[in-house]
Design a protein around this motif. Sequence first.
Motif, PDB file in Angstrom:
ATOM      1  N   MET A 268      21.295 -49.155  -4.904  1.00  0.00           N
ATOM      2  CA  MET A 268      20.052 -49.000  -4.181  1.00  0.00           C
ATOM      3  C   MET A 268      19.010 -48.355  -5.093  1.00  0.00           C
ATOM      4  O   MET A 268      19.305 -47.443  -5.850  1.00  0.00           O
ATOM      5  CB  MET A 268      20.309 -48.129  -2.944  1.00  0.00           C
ATOM      6  CG  MET A 268      19.125 -47.990  -2.004  1.00  0.00           C
ATOM      7  SD  MET A 268      17.994 -46.631  -2.323  1.00  0.00           S
ATOM      8  CE  MET A 268      19.001 -45.217  -2.032  1.00  0.00           C
ATOM      9  N   ILE A 269      17.789 -48.872  -5.026  1.00  0.00           N
ATOM     10  CA  ILE A 269      16.673 -48.332  -5.795  1.00  0.00           C
ATOM     11  C   ILE A 269      15.791 -47.511  -4.859  1.00  0.00           C
ATOM     12  O   ILE A 269      15.453 -47.951  -3.761  1.00  0.00           O
ATOM     13  CB  ILE A 269      15.842 -49.474  -6.436  1.00  0.00           C
ATOM     14  CG1 ILE A 269      16.704 -50.333  -7.366  1.00  0.00           C
ATOM     15  CG2 ILE A 269      14.616 -48.909  -7.152  1.00  0.00           C
ATOM     16  CD1 ILE A 269      17.244 -49.632  -8.590  1.00  0.00           C
ATOM     17  N   LEU A 270      15.425 -46.321  -5.291  1.00  0.00           N
ATOM     18  CA  LEU A 270      14.525 -45.454  -4.550  1.00  0.00           C
ATOM     19  C   LEU A 270      13.098 -45.757  -5.005  1.00  0.00           C
ATOM     20  O   LEU A 270      12.796 -45.662  -6.192  1.00  0.00           O
ATOM     21  CB  LEU A 270      14.869 -43.990  -4.824  1.00  0.00           C
ATOM     22  CG  LEU A 270      13.966 -42.932  -4.201  1.00  0.00           C
ATOM     23  CD1 LEU A 270      14.056 -42.976  -2.677  1.00  0.00           C
ATOM     24  CD2 LEU A 270      14.332 -41.552  -4.732  1.00  0.00           C
ATOM     25  N   ILE A 271      12.237 -46.144  -4.074  1.00  0.00           N
ATOM     26  CA  ILE A 271      10.820 -46.356  -4.381  1.00  0.00           C
ATOM     27  C   ILE A 271      10.059 -45.150  -3.864  1.00  0.00           C
ATOM     28  O   ILE A 271      10.139 -44.824  -2.674  1.00  0.00           O
ATOM     29  CB  ILE A 271      10.287 -47.647  -3.725  1.00  0.00           C
ATOM     30  CG1 ILE A 271      11.035 -48.871  -4.262  1.00  0.00           C
ATOM     31  CG2 ILE A 271       8.778 -47.782  -3.958  1.00  0.00           C
ATOM     32  CD1 ILE A 271      10.663 -50.181  -3.586  1.00  0.00           C
ATOM     33  N   ILE A 272       9.350 -44.481  -4.752  1.00  0.00           N
ATOM     34  CA  ILE A 272       8.545 -43.333  -4.378  1.00  0.00           C
ATOM     35  C   ILE A 272       7.111 -43.827  -4.205  1.00  0.00           C
ATOM     36  O   ILE A 272       6.481 -44.254  -5.167  1.00  0.00           O
ATOM     37  CB  ILE A 272       8.612 -42.203  -5.425  1.00  0.00           C
ATOM     38  CG1 ILE A 272      10.027 -41.636  -5.480  1.00  0.00           C
ATOM     39  CG2 ILE A 272       7.646 -41.087  -5.079  1.00  0.00           C
ATOM     40  CD1 ILE A 272      10.779 -42.067  -6.658  1.00  0.00           C
ATOM     41  N   ASP A 273       6.618 -43.777  -2.974  1.00  0.00           N
ATOM     42  CA  ASP A 273       5.276 -44.253  -2.659  1.00  0.00           C
ATOM     43  C   ASP A 273       4.278 -43.123  -2.863  1.00  0.00           C
ATOM     44  O   ASP A 273       4.280 -42.137  -2.133  1.00  0.00           O
ATOM     45  CB  ASP A 273       5.246 -44.753  -1.212  1.00  0.00           C
ATOM     46  CG  ASP A 273       3.886 -45.292  -0.803  1.00  0.00           C
ATOM     47  OD1 ASP A 273       2.974 -45.376  -1.656  1.00  0.00           O
ATOM     48  OD2 ASP A 273       3.735 -45.636   0.387  1.00  0.00           O
TER      49      ASP A 273
ATOM     50  N   THR B 285      12.256 -46.727   0.566  1.00  0.00           N
ATOM     51  CA  THR B 285      10.955 -46.181   0.185  1.00  0.00           C
ATOM     52  C   THR B 285      10.763 -44.829   0.844  1.00  0.00           C
ATOM     53  O   THR B 285      11.007 -44.669   2.046  1.00  0.00           O
ATOM     54  CB  THR B 285       9.813 -47.133   0.614  1.00  0.00           C
ATOM     55  OG1 THR B 285      10.034 -48.415   0.013  1.00  0.00           O
ATOM     56  CG2 THR B 285       8.459 -46.598   0.178  1.00  0.00           C
ATOM     57  N   VAL B 286      10.331 -43.856   0.040  1.00  0.00           N
ATOM     58  CA  VAL B 286      10.070 -42.502   0.525  1.00  0.00           C
ATOM     59  C   VAL B 286       8.690 -42.098   0.025  1.00  0.00           C
ATOM     60  O   VAL B 286       8.366 -42.296  -1.151  1.00  0.00           O
ATOM     61  CB  VAL B 286      11.145 -41.513   0.010  1.00  0.00           C
ATOM     62  CG1 VAL B 286      10.839 -40.089   0.455  1.00  0.00           C
ATOM     63  CG2 VAL B 286      12.537 -41.924   0.457  1.00  0.00           C
ATOM     64  N   SER B 287       7.885 -41.535   0.903  1.00  0.00           N
ATOM     65  CA  SER B 287       6.581 -41.014   0.497  1.00  0.00           C
ATOM     66  C   SER B 287       6.795 -39.877  -0.504  1.00  0.00           C
ATOM     67  O   SER B 287       7.700 -39.051  -0.329  1.00  0.00           O
ATOM     68  CB  SER B 287       5.820 -40.487   1.711  1.00  0.00           C
ATOM     69  OG  SER B 287       4.695 -39.731   1.291  1.00  0.00           O
ATOM     70  N   ILE B 288       5.954 -39.810  -1.506  1.00  0.00           N
ATOM     71  CA  ILE B 288       6.090 -38.738  -2.504  1.00  0.00           C
ATOM     72  C   ILE B 288       6.003 -37.366  -1.835  1.00  0.00           C
ATOM     73  O   ILE B 288       6.651 -36.418  -2.262  1.00  0.00           O
ATOM     74  CB  ILE B 288       5.062 -38.876  -3.643  1.00  0.00           C
ATOM     75  CG1 ILE B 288       5.444 -37.927  -4.789  1.00  0.00           C
ATOM     76  CG2 ILE B 288       3.641 -38.655  -3.148  1.00  0.00           C
ATOM     77  CD1 ILE B 288       4.850 -38.249  -6.116  1.00  0.00           C
TER      78      ILE B 288
ATOM     79  N   ALA C  53      15.066 -45.131  -9.762  1.00  0.00           N
ATOM     80  CA  ALA C  53      13.888 -44.756  -8.980  1.00  0.00           C
ATOM     81  C   ALA C  53      12.642 -45.361  -9.610  1.00  0.00           C
ATOM     82  O   ALA C  53      12.528 -45.421 -10.839  1.00  0.00           O
ATOM     83  CB  ALA C  53      13.757 -43.241  -8.890  1.00  0.00           C
ATOM     84  N   ILE C  54      11.722 -45.777  -8.754  1.00  0.00           N
ATOM     85  CA  ILE C  54      10.432 -46.317  -9.194  1.00  0.00           C
ATOM     86  C   ILE C  54       9.335 -45.459  -8.582  1.00  0.00           C
ATOM     87  O   ILE C  54       9.316 -45.242  -7.367  1.00  0.00           O
ATOM     88  CB  ILE C  54      10.267 -47.779  -8.747  1.00  0.00           C
ATOM     89  CG1 ILE C  54      11.349 -48.647  -9.386  1.00  0.00           C
ATOM     90  CG2 ILE C  54       8.869 -48.295  -9.115  1.00  0.00           C
ATOM     91  CD1 ILE C  54      11.404 -50.065  -8.848  1.00  0.00           C
ATOM     92  N   ILE C  55       8.436 -44.984  -9.427  1.00  0.00           N
ATOM     93  CA  ILE C  55       7.280 -44.214  -8.971  1.00  0.00           C
ATOM     94  C   ILE C  55       6.111 -45.182  -8.904  1.00  0.00           C
ATOM     95  O   ILE C  55       5.706 -45.741  -9.919  1.00  0.00           O
ATOM     96  CB  ILE C  55       6.979 -43.047  -9.928  1.00  0.00           C
ATOM     97  CG1 ILE C  55       8.214 -42.156 -10.082  1.00  0.00           C
ATOM     98  CG2 ILE C  55       5.778 -42.253  -9.433  1.00  0.00           C
ATOM     99  CD1 ILE C  55       8.147 -41.215 -11.265  1.00  0.00           C
ATOM    100  N   SER C  56       5.575 -45.382  -7.718  1.00  0.00           N
ATOM    101  CA  SER C  56       4.561 -46.415  -7.503  1.00  0.00           C
ATOM    102  C   SER C  56       3.212 -46.068  -8.119  1.00  0.00           C
ATOM    103  O   SER C  56       2.938 -44.923  -8.483  1.00  0.00           O
ATOM    104  CB  SER C  56       4.370 -46.665  -6.005  1.00  0.00           C
ATOM    105  OG  SER C  56       3.482 -45.719  -5.436  1.00  0.00           O
TER     106      SER C  56
END
Length: 190
Positions: free
Chosen positions: A1-6, A27-30, A46-49
């Motif tokens: 699973m990849i965590l996307i930081i919005d 996806t999790v809000s920063i 993890a990806i920082i948007s």
Amino acid sequence: MILIIDCGYSSIYKLEDLVDQYSDYTTVSIYDIQYEEIQKLNPKGAIISHAHISIHETNVEKYIEKIKEVLKLEIPVLGIGVGHHLLGVCFDARPAYEPYRNELVDIGLLETEGLFDKLPYEVQLIKDNAGTISIPPGFQLLASSDYSINEAMKKHDAPIYGVQFLPEVSGNLGAVIMDNFVNISMGKAN
């Protein structure tokens, strides 16, 4: 699973759609990042948007605090657009002014392994931001353009990457970059 930081990206759904082609994601809000909570998710990367802020004009201390919580996970990380800028600042990069661009840009790749595996040495990718960052100490420059020296970077001793352009709106080339990052996160590439 990849965590996307919005980071407050109005087109977060485009990033989610692209990641979804290669991996499950959450996806999790920063603003909601807490180390103990994201650790329970057991992400592989993890990806920082991107975000619609200017790194050189905005107080980013709260963002930096939260990104440092993500870095404690010791997993592969990819910062995209302003996420690239914020990640760089975490490692002492200096932000600088660059005029706003929302266009296809010619980018020269200095490395075609890892994040840029299966890509030619010159690509066209979409930028949609203002500002840039210096190359932080301990990072290798991976890509450059006529507009910004630091279009992409990688930490020498860890799979921590930043790209100033936006893979999620850059068509097939952006999809290849995302596939490569997911493979790195899942241990299928180095």
